[in-house]
Design a protein around this motif. Sequence first.
Motif, PDB file in Angstrom:
ATOM      1  N   THR A 156      -6.694  -1.423  -1.418  1.00 44.06           N
ATOM      2  CA  THR A 156      -5.489  -1.785  -0.686  1.00 44.06           C
ATOM      3  C   THR A 156      -4.296  -1.612  -1.621  1.00 44.06           C
ATOM      4  OG1 THR A 156      -5.595  -4.132  -1.285  1.00 44.06           O
ATOM      5  CG2 THR A 156      -6.731  -3.478   0.731  1.00 44.06           C
ATOM      6  N   LEU A 157      -3.175  -1.243  -1.032  1.00 42.80           N
ATOM      7  CA  LEU A 157      -1.939  -1.058  -1.789  1.00 42.80           C
ATOM      8  C   LEU A 157      -0.846  -1.931  -1.228  1.00 42.80           C
ATOM      9  CD1 LEU A 157      -1.835   2.863  -2.075  1.00 42.80           C
ATOM     10  CD2 LEU A 157      -2.672   1.220  -3.760  1.00 42.80           C
ATOM     11  N   THR A 158       0.111  -2.232  -2.065  1.00 42.33           N
ATOM     12  CA  THR A 158       1.347  -2.874  -1.638  1.00 42.33           C
ATOM     13  C   THR A 158       2.463  -2.085  -2.315  1.00 42.33           C
ATOM     14  OG1 THR A 158       2.511  -4.988  -1.415  1.00 42.33           O
ATOM     15  CG2 THR A 158       1.325  -4.606  -3.491  1.00 42.33           C
ATOM     16  N   GLY A 159       3.640  -2.664  -2.436  1.00 45.37           N
ATOM     17  CA  GLY A 159       4.704  -1.909  -3.092  1.00 45.37           C
ATOM     18  C   GLY A 159       6.065  -2.508  -2.885  1.00 45.37           C
ATOM     19  N   SER A 160       7.070  -1.666  -2.979  1.00 40.01           N
ATOM     20  CA  SER A 160       8.454  -2.087  -2.830  1.00 40.01           C
ATOM     21  C   SER A 160       9.244  -0.978  -2.151  1.00 40.01           C
ATOM     22  CB  SER A 160       9.056  -2.449  -4.196  1.00 40.01           C
ATOM     23  OG  SER A 160       8.873  -1.388  -5.115  1.00 40.01           O
ATOM     24  N   TYR A 161      10.446  -1.313  -1.724  1.00 43.36           N
ATOM     25  CA  TYR A 161      11.295  -0.328  -1.052  1.00 43.36           C
ATOM     26  C   TYR A 161      12.734  -0.535  -1.494  1.00 43.36           C
ATOM     27  CZ  TYR A 161      13.128  -3.993   2.010  1.00 43.36           C
ATOM     28  OH  TYR A 161      13.755  -5.121   2.486  1.00 43.36           O
ATOM     29  N   ARG A 162      13.549   0.504  -1.288  1.00 45.89           N
ATOM     30  CA  ARG A 162      14.981   0.349  -1.504  1.00 45.89           C
ATOM     31  C   ARG A 162      15.718   1.165  -0.452  1.00 45.89           C
ATOM     32  NH1 ARG A 162      16.176   3.482  -7.247  1.00 45.89           N
ATOM     33  NH2 ARG A 162      15.452   5.555  -6.618  1.00 45.89           N
ATOM     34  N   VAL A 163      16.911   0.673  -0.128  1.00 46.84           N
ATOM     35  CA  VAL A 163      17.723   1.268   0.923  1.00 46.84           C
ATOM     36  C   VAL A 163      18.937   1.935   0.291  1.00 46.84           C
ATOM     37  CG1 VAL A 163      19.066   0.793   3.004  1.00 46.84           C
ATOM     38  CG2 VAL A 163      16.978  -0.512   2.539  1.00 46.84           C
ATOM     39  N   ASP A 164      19.147   3.199   0.629  1.00 43.26           N
ATOM     40  CA  ASP A 164      20.307   3.953   0.146  1.00 43.26           C
ATOM     41  C   ASP A 164      20.479   3.858  -1.370  1.00 43.26           C
ATOM     42  OD1 ASP A 164      20.880   4.892   2.661  1.00 43.26           O
ATOM     43  OD2 ASP A 164      22.334   3.327   3.124  1.00 43.26           O
ATOM     44  N   GLY A 165      19.360   3.923  -2.114  1.00 43.67           N
ATOM     45  CA  GLY A 165      19.418   3.910  -3.573  1.00 43.67           C
ATOM     46  C   GLY A 165      19.745   2.569  -4.182  1.00 43.67           C
ATOM     47  N   GLY A 166      19.635   1.476  -3.396  1.00 36.28           N
ATOM     48  CA  GLY A 166      19.956   0.136  -3.901  1.00 36.28           C
ATOM     49  C   GLY A 166      18.841  -0.464  -4.741  1.00 36.28           C
ATOM     50  N   GLU A 167      18.830  -1.776  -4.825  1.00 35.94           N
ATOM     51  CA  GLU A 167      17.831  -2.499  -5.619  1.00 35.94           C
ATOM     52  C   GLU A 167      16.463  -2.441  -4.942  1.00 35.94           C
ATOM     53  OE1 GLU A 167      18.263  -4.064  -8.617  1.00 35.94           O
ATOM     54  OE2 GLU A 167      20.255  -3.156  -8.601  1.00 35.94           O
ATOM     55  N   TRP A 168      15.407  -2.376  -5.758  1.00 38.12           N
ATOM     56  CA  TRP A 168      14.046  -2.412  -5.224  1.00 38.12           C
ATOM     57  C   TRP A 168      13.744  -3.819  -4.722  1.00 38.12           C
ATOM     58  CZ3 TRP A 168      11.347   1.757  -4.122  1.00 38.12           C
ATOM     59  CH2 TRP A 168      11.618   2.937  -4.810  1.00 38.12           C
ATOM     60  N   GLN A 169      13.066  -3.899  -3.559  1.00 37.84           N
ATOM     61  CA  GLN A 169      12.680  -5.178  -2.963  1.00 37.84           C
ATOM     62  C   GLN A 169      11.196  -5.132  -2.599  1.00 37.84           C
ATOM     63  OE1 GLN A 169      15.588  -6.622   0.045  1.00 37.84           O
ATOM     64  NE2 GLN A 169      16.586  -4.643  -0.302  1.00 37.84           N
ATOM     65  N   ASP A 170      10.540  -6.281  -2.699  1.00 40.77           N
ATOM     66  CA  ASP A 170       9.117  -6.384  -2.384  1.00 40.77           C
ATOM     67  C   ASP A 170       8.896  -6.051  -0.914  1.00 40.77           C
ATOM     68  OD1 ASP A 170       6.453  -6.944  -2.438  1.00 40.77           O
ATOM     69  OD2 ASP A 170       6.669  -9.102  -2.652  1.00 40.77           O
ATOM     70  N   ILE A 171       7.898  -5.229  -0.617  1.00 37.42           N
ATOM     71  CA  ILE A 171       7.627  -4.816   0.761  1.00 37.42           C
ATOM     72  C   ILE A 171       6.919  -5.915   1.553  1.00 37.42           C
ATOM     73  CG2 ILE A 171       5.395  -3.731   0.296  1.00 37.42           C
ATOM     74  CD1 ILE A 171       8.047  -2.329   2.648  1.00 37.42           C
ATOM     75  N   ASP A 172       6.184  -6.808   0.852  1.00 38.58           N
ATOM     76  CA  ASP A 172       5.516  -7.945   1.482  1.00 38.58           C
ATOM     77  C   ASP A 172       4.580  -7.525   2.619  1.00 38.58           C
ATOM     78  OD1 ASP A 172       4.895 -10.634   1.639  1.00 38.58           O
ATOM     79  OD2 ASP A 172       6.442 -11.051   3.126  1.00 38.58           O
ATOM     80  N   THR A 173       3.829  -6.446   2.407  1.00 40.15           N
ATOM     81  CA  THR A 173       2.794  -6.039   3.358  1.00 40.15           C
ATOM     82  C   THR A 173       1.717  -5.287   2.596  1.00 40.15           C
ATOM     83  OG1 THR A 173       2.405  -5.106   5.564  1.00 40.15           O
ATOM     84  CG2 THR A 173       3.716  -3.774   4.028  1.00 40.15           C
ATOM     85  N   VAL A 174       0.588  -5.007   3.261  1.00 35.35           N
ATOM     86  CA  VAL A 174      -0.559  -4.374   2.612  1.00 35.35           C
ATOM     87  C   VAL A 174      -0.981  -3.145   3.404  1.00 35.35           C
ATOM     88  CG1 VAL A 174      -2.984  -4.689   1.976  1.00 35.35           C
ATOM     89  CG2 VAL A 174      -1.363  -6.562   1.673  1.00 35.35           C
ATOM     90  N   ALA A 175      -1.187  -2.039   2.701  1.00 37.25           N
ATOM     91  CA  ALA A 175      -1.768  -0.840   3.301  1.00 37.25           C
ATOM     92  C   ALA A 175      -3.250  -0.820   2.946  1.00 37.25           C
ATOM     93  CB  ALA A 175      -1.073   0.411   2.769  1.00 37.25           C
ATOM     94  N   ASP A 176      -4.107  -0.949   3.947  1.00 44.54           N
ATOM     95  CA  ASP A 176      -5.557  -0.933   3.746  1.00 44.54           C
ATOM     96  C   ASP A 176      -6.019   0.508   3.922  1.00 44.54           C
ATOM     97  OD1 ASP A 176      -8.235  -1.409   3.541  1.00 44.54           O
ATOM     98  OD2 ASP A 176      -8.356  -2.799   5.232  1.00 44.54           O
ATOM     99  N   LEU A 177      -6.372   1.166   2.826  1.00 38.95           N
ATOM    100  CA  LEU A 177      -6.740   2.572   2.871  1.00 38.95           C
ATOM    101  C   LEU A 177      -8.076   2.756   3.586  1.00 38.95           C
ATOM    102  CD1 LEU A 177      -5.690   3.643  -0.730  1.00 38.95           C
ATOM    103  CD2 LEU A 177      -4.296   3.447   1.337  1.00 38.95           C
ATOM    104  N   GLN A 178      -8.250   3.926   4.194  1.00 38.37           N
ATOM    105  CA  GLN A 178      -9.457   4.210   4.963  1.00 38.37           C
ATOM    106  C   GLN A 178     -10.079   5.516   4.482  1.00 38.37           C
ATOM    107  OE1 GLN A 178     -10.511   2.031   7.431  1.00 38.37           O
ATOM    108  NE2 GLN A 178      -8.809   0.732   6.779  1.00 38.37           N
ATOM    109  N   ASP A 179     -11.381   5.649   4.684  1.00 38.39           N
ATOM    110  CA  ASP A 179     -12.115   6.895   4.411  1.00 38.39           C
ATOM    111  C   ASP A 179     -12.036   7.348   2.954  1.00 38.39           C
ATOM    112  OD1 ASP A 179     -12.799   7.061   7.150  1.00 38.39           O
ATOM    113  OD2 ASP A 179     -10.848   7.966   7.584  1.00 38.39           O
ATOM    114  N   GLU A 180     -12.099   6.406   2.032  1.00 32.00           N
ATOM    115  CA  GLU A 180     -12.151   6.768   0.620  1.00 32.00           C
ATOM    116  C   GLU A 180     -13.435   7.559   0.346  1.00 32.00           C
ATOM    117  OE1 GLU A 180     -11.414   3.759   1.830  1.00 32.00           O
ATOM    118  OE2 GLU A 180     -10.048   2.634   0.545  1.00 32.00           O
TER     119      GLU A 180
END
Length: 196
Positions: A156-180
């Motif tokens: 599973t992965l998580t991460g961060s995002y930024r809008v229009d080149g601004g500050e990075w913010q916690d994404i607060d969600t999980v990507a559950d990968l499939q078919d590894e």
Amino acid sequence: MTQWRPEGSQEWVSSTTSCTGDSPAPPSAPAGIEVVQVPPVPSMQQIQEAFVSLPFCLPKPSMQPVGGRTLVNLPTFYEATWPDDGDCLAPGETSEAMQLLSWSIEFRAAERSYWYDFGDGENSGWTKSAGGIYPDGDIRHTYSDVGKVRVHIDATLTGSYRVDGGEWQDIDTVADLQDEPEVPYEVVEAKNRLVS
């Protein structure tokens, strides 16, 4: 909501309209005043949905001993390895900017958790460790029977995002990968013999 700015002023004037029809229409901007429509802002749910739909890379298990085989009763070491082909997003990498409504959004992926399936009915359970090589790797398993197994890693992965080149913010969600991918591995028994 509509905003306008009187000519020569830095202050914005706002007005809102009710969707029920009970409120009067907002006043028209006086002559010489710039009217600006505020662009829609993506919701956190839309940002999270865009994140989990990214083309993430899939981890592949790497084992030691190398060569596609190990010995019965010998500790085997496991490590999660990520492809580096540029066609997918791996932990530590940043996505290309994408348009979400009128905003430019970038995402940065990060490891969250791993589940190592050793192929013999045993597994590691969920762990934050990407494993490692001998002698310091902390994901280890000892096979008790000879045979062929197929090893794979759920991640599973998580991460961060930024809008229009601004500050990075916690994404607060999980990507559950499939078919590894599964990797074939053989468990063999060492045999001793005397030679003259």
